[in-house]
Design a protein around this motif. Structure first.
Motif, PDB file in Angstrom:
ATOM      1  N   GLY A 297       0.486  -1.105   0.226  1.00 46.68           N
ATOM      2  CA  GLY A 297       0.337   0.396   0.056  1.00 46.68           C
ATOM      3  C   GLY A 297       1.005   1.451   0.059  1.00 46.68           C
ATOM      4  O   GLY A 297       0.324   2.284  -0.210  1.00 46.68           O
ATOM      5  N   LEU A 298       2.000   1.231   0.643  1.00 48.55           N
ATOM      6  CA  LEU A 298       3.013   2.336   0.537  1.00 48.55           C
ATOM      7  C   LEU A 298       3.272   2.664  -0.257  1.00 48.55           C
ATOM      8  O   LEU A 298       3.850   4.084  -0.780  1.00 48.55           O
ATOM      9  N   ASP A 299       3.649   1.841  -1.184  1.00 46.34           N
ATOM     10  CA  ASP A 299       4.507   1.546  -2.967  1.00 46.34           C
ATOM     11  C   ASP A 299       2.830   2.501  -2.979  1.00 46.34           C
ATOM     12  O   ASP A 299       3.899   3.623  -4.052  1.00 46.34           O
ATOM     13  N   ALA A 300       2.027   2.194  -3.345  1.00 45.87           N
ATOM     14  CA  ALA A 300       0.961   2.908  -4.580  1.00 45.87           C
ATOM     15  C   ALA A 300       0.869   4.492  -4.348  1.00 45.87           C
ATOM     16  O   ALA A 300       0.506   4.838  -5.002  1.00 45.87           O
ATOM     17  N   ALA A 301       0.538   4.400  -2.404  1.00 45.79           N
ATOM     18  CA  ALA A 301       0.346   6.175  -2.285  1.00 45.79           C
ATOM     19  C   ALA A 301       1.301   6.523  -2.356  1.00 45.79           C
ATOM     20  O   ALA A 301       1.277   7.676  -3.362  1.00 45.79           O
ATOM     21  N   VAL A 302       2.842   6.369  -2.512  1.00 48.57           N
ATOM     22  CA  VAL A 302       4.244   7.176  -2.854  1.00 48.57           C
ATOM     23  C   VAL A 302       3.598   7.327  -4.422  1.00 48.57           C
ATOM     24  O   VAL A 302       4.190   9.014  -4.737  1.00 48.57           O
TER      25      VAL A 302
END
Length: 119
Positions: A9-14
């Motif tokens: 999820g962090l990859d997508a948000a960033v």
């Protein structure tokens, strides 16, 4: 266009909010819709070209809505979509962390970047 696959999820948000300017634009639009000139004045250091580019990307992502009023003189306002507002809400704890540690972060040595002019 190639579909992106994320590892977490962090990859997508960033990917959506990455870069120096998008979070600042989100924050500037948090309180109310703003015209282009208002946005430019509220975000210190951003060029007109960069603001246009970032707003277009954010509109493509569905974070920002661009409303064109057909009047003389022409008027365009930018506002957050529900999706953009939800991202802004998620960024609040990060902003609070930054406020808490701002002095410490400011004191850190800045790593040199390739191709960047010396400050």
């Amino acid at each position: 266009m190639k579909k992106r696959t994320y590892s977490c999820g962090l990859d997508a948000a960033v990917d959506v909010v990455g870069g120096k300017w998008k979070a600042l634009i989100l924050w500037a639009l948090n309180e109310k819709p703003r015209r282009f000139g208002e946005l430019k004045r509220s975000i210190s250091g951003i060029s007109e070209k960069m603001l246009i580019q970032q707003l277009r990307e954010m509109e493509t992502y569905g974070l920002v809505h661009r409303e064109v009023y057909h009047q003389v003189p022409p008027k365009v306002e930018y506002s957050l979509t529900d999706f953009g507002q939800s991202l802004n809400t998620a960024l609040i704890p990060l902003g609070e962390w930054g406020e808490k540690y701002m002095a410490r972060i400011e004191a850190l040595p800045r790593p040199e970047r390739r191709g960047a002019a010396a400050n």
